[in-house]
Design an enzyme around this catalytic site. Sequence first.
Site, short mmCIF file in Angstrom:
data_model
loop_
_atom_site.label_atom_id
_atom_site.label_comp_id
_atom_site.label_asym_id
_atom_site.label_seq_id
_atom_site.Cartn_x
_atom_site.Cartn_y
_atom_site.Cartn_z
N ASP A 268 0.79 -1.22 0.00
CA ASP A 268 0.00 0.00 0.00
C ASP A 268 0.83 1.29 0.00
O ASP A 268 0.34 2.35 0.31
CB ASP A 268 -0.95 0.01 1.23
N GLY B 212 2.06 2.42 -2.67
CA GLY B 212 1.81 3.09 -3.94
C GLY B 212 2.63 2.61 -5.13
O GLY B 212 2.85 3.35 -6.08
N LYS B 213 3.07 1.35 -5.09
CA LYS B 213 3.91 0.85 -6.17
C LYS B 213 3.15 0.73 -7.49
O LYS B 213 3.56 1.27 -8.51
CB LYS B 213 4.49 -0.51 -5.79
N GLY C 238 4.20 -6.08 -2.21
CA GLY C 238 4.82 -5.61 -0.98
C GLY C 238 4.39 -6.41 0.23
O GLY C 238 5.07 -6.43 1.24
N LYS D 141 3.07 9.69 -2.45
CA LYS D 141 1.90 10.31 -1.80
C LYS D 141 2.27 11.61 -1.08
O LYS D 141 1.77 11.89 0.01
CB LYS D 141 1.25 9.33 -0.81
N ASP E 257 1.34 14.39 -1.78
CA ASP E 257 0.13 15.22 -1.67
C ASP E 257 -0.57 15.01 -0.32
O ASP E 257 -1.22 15.91 0.19
CB ASP E 257 -0.83 14.93 -2.84
N LYS F 137 43.10 -30.74 25.84
CA LYS F 137 43.58 -31.83 24.98
C LYS F 137 45.02 -32.24 25.32
O LYS F 137 45.30 -33.40 25.59
CB LYS F 137 43.53 -31.41 23.50
N SER G 228 41.76 -29.10 15.32
CA SER G 228 41.15 -29.67 14.10
C SER G 228 39.65 -29.38 14.01
O SER G 228 38.82 -30.26 14.17
CB SER G 228 41.41 -31.18 14.01
#
Lengths: 631, 264
Positions: free
Chosen positions: A26, A28-29, A102, A155, A157, A472, A540
């Site tokens: 949403d 605006g794609k 989206g 958007k 505006d 070890k 190792s």
Amino acid sequence: MSAAAATHVTLSGVHPLQLVIVGHVDHGKSTFVGRLLHETGALPESKVQQIRAVSERRGQRMEWAFLLDAFQAERDQGITIDVSRIPFKTHKRQYVIIDAPGHKEFLKNMVTGAADAEAAFLMIDAKEGLQEQSRRHAYLLSLMGTHQVAVLVTKMDLIDFDHQKFAEIERDIRAYLRELGLTPRAVVPIAAQGEDAANIVRRASNMLWYTGPTVIELLDQLEPRPQNDQLPFRMPVQDIYRFDERRIIAGRVETGRVAVGDTVIFSPSGKSAKVRSVEAWNTDRLPQSGSAGQCVGFTLDQQIFVERGEVASHEQDAPILSNVFRGNIFWFSHKPLRVGHTLKLKLATAEHMVTVQSVDEVIDTENLGGTGRQEVLRSEVAKVTLRARGLMALDEAVRSPLTGRFVLVDDFRIVGGGTISMEGYPNQRDLITVRSTNITASETQVDRDARWKRNGHKGAVLWMTGLSGAGKSTIAREAEKVLFLKGYNVYVLDGDNVRGGLNANLGFSPEDRAENIRRVGEVAALFADAGIICLASFISPYASDRERARKAAGDAYHEVFVRADLEVCEERDPKGLYKRARAGEIADFTGISAPYEAPQAPELDINTAQLTIDEGVALLVNYVESHIRFT
Amino acid sequence: MNDLDYLEAEGIYIFREAFNRLNNIAMLWSLGKDSNVMLWLARKAFFGHVPFPVVHVDTEKKFPEMIEFRDVKAKEWGLNLITGFCPPTEAMDPTLPPAARSAARKTAGLKALTDQYQWTGIFAGIRRDEQAVRAKERFFSPRGETSEWDFRDQPPEFWGQFNTDFPPGTHLRIHPLLSWTEIDIWRYIQRENIPVISLYFSQGGKRYRSLGDQDITFPVDSEASTIEEIIEELTTTTVSERAGRAMDHEQEDAFERLRRAGYM
């Protein structure tokens, strides 16, 4: 009506630039793409009327998104479910605009749209600002290698073309992209839905504060993907054809170039031959070479057995061979990805069954940190370590993107994808290359069993693996003394007595460490053959190296896991090495900056976090007395 | 590589991939401009051979020029041609509008052939720019047992990796021409000198842009009588390619419904 900015373009013969539009649901794609096409005069009038009619029939204002949201369900719900690809042109060149959904639910469709794009527009709603999906999509773009990104703040505006609010969004998105290593080409404030489209083709009179490019100007500044023919030659074998006399090896040259007369090597098999001809149909003269992007077929000067999935390259700069690598992945299965999960990996034309050895980090796209979780959920991105049974021919994505990426298949579906990193792991090609070719093993007159019988015990390799500081060497040295006193022929091999001589020429890079272990494994096997109990004490860290040592010694090999947590070892830090590694003074330090692959099924497990040294030594001595002594 | 080389390489790769991964495939040959380009790509991919059958689903309402072209070229190019016929219109879904109902016969005809030959994959020459629903298609598009298209849950498809693992009962529609546009098709026909049916060229001020059944396909106004003129016309026209296809214009979702049910 629109200014017809680009109605006619001479067909240039250049492949159209692939541009993907991504962003939160949403934001605006689809509206933007519809309006862009209209403003540039790219839409047939009949289509505009069709959308107008559909909008009217539904009692709505003119809805540009209907152009792309072709499915009834998409129009009903006002969302994009699947990708659309629209050809489009400006005065300068042609484009394919990819409108990607989206919605989180449709992430796999977003990836389908974005993965092959050369450039991306990330859309952000001026009113909502940066949202979860904005960040996730930006992250995916960086992961997929779409390095050319621009941001459109849509958007405008709805926020009264407010410069201040725009500047805040611009600052946020630039900061986020910077962390991903991306610099946007531009951040453009636009409005696509109203009477006048702002900053798409024409500059908006109500945003005079904006001095950057309009969308059309921005488009024409984008650069096409560079050709891959400068990279090393790679052609994954797709198929072998024998339609007539010729035996043709078919495939697409992903990178580089191959010519008649070149010697090519096939990985992972390692077979090689010379290219005799490049074949083609319906042409007067056969081509003499093939280069990146072309689907070719060639014949060889020798009949070697080559299969689909092998990668042809030159001998110089051949692909990496490894059975393990780190993947930066995106995941879109409903089933979480966990350690131990086995699934099919597709890498170019090869397929391998791989197991998730570790989930190293699940990325929180909100702040780019780790989540600390051990499972990857749907729509997440993560770093994981994947292991296959056999060797895979691969490249690191940073060096060769096309052969450095893969997809994952589970339950008949592609459930994810990712790029390859070899960080901390060696190229195993160097270790399997046989350098001496004129060796004939001499027959021994004294056999192994005879030596073992006279000693009263078998020869053995007790391979002691574990983190630095796990204990070890301490246990090995103590056990050596106890066993010697009990009459065993016993000897300790460790870094102290091999790094000074036999392996004095090796450093501590992953490759050198692997070579160090390879040599120790061979020497230890000879010790065992000679009737000696060899205690080999080496970190190792790679399971593949230990497997090689096991192979060298055969049934005389016994793996001893000297187990202690990293925190315990770091606290002990007998040689002060952890401190230096944490300070960044030692690169590739196991446990800190390089991986440790714990044994899956050791013959003996000594947990030194719970046992004293004496108890550990007793366990080891008991093991020898019950498994290695003749009774 | 220029743009046509790129499209050609993509098509060849898809042909080879499907041929290797699927074991029983066939190619639709509707005899139109697109399917002739598709056939050409197959011959390039396999070095002059077409190693699978080509299928013509005959509605018995085709133009005679099409049938003649089919029979001549199949022989000349050594194709393994399979033809099939379609059930009558009366047997189709009565809720579809009339032209769509007529077009649905082809789907039924194809389905009968698929059942008979048990194909697991069928090459079809659709393009994204033809129609907005087709713009959402995949290169390897799985269909269920009744050949329906689950457009809400299509498999992901990226980095040249296609969905070729599927449960028994699925079959695939494979679309080697998905990225092409109508102009690309004509430029390639010109470059490669590919034979096409004469109905595409203007006769008496009209020509066909898209060929289907005689009763639901109409010619458009055009003076273009050579390939050069067709390309020139297409760079300036505002009339959409399928304007002459009646079934596209009857209902908002007529075409989508057809495709969901398995239409090409």
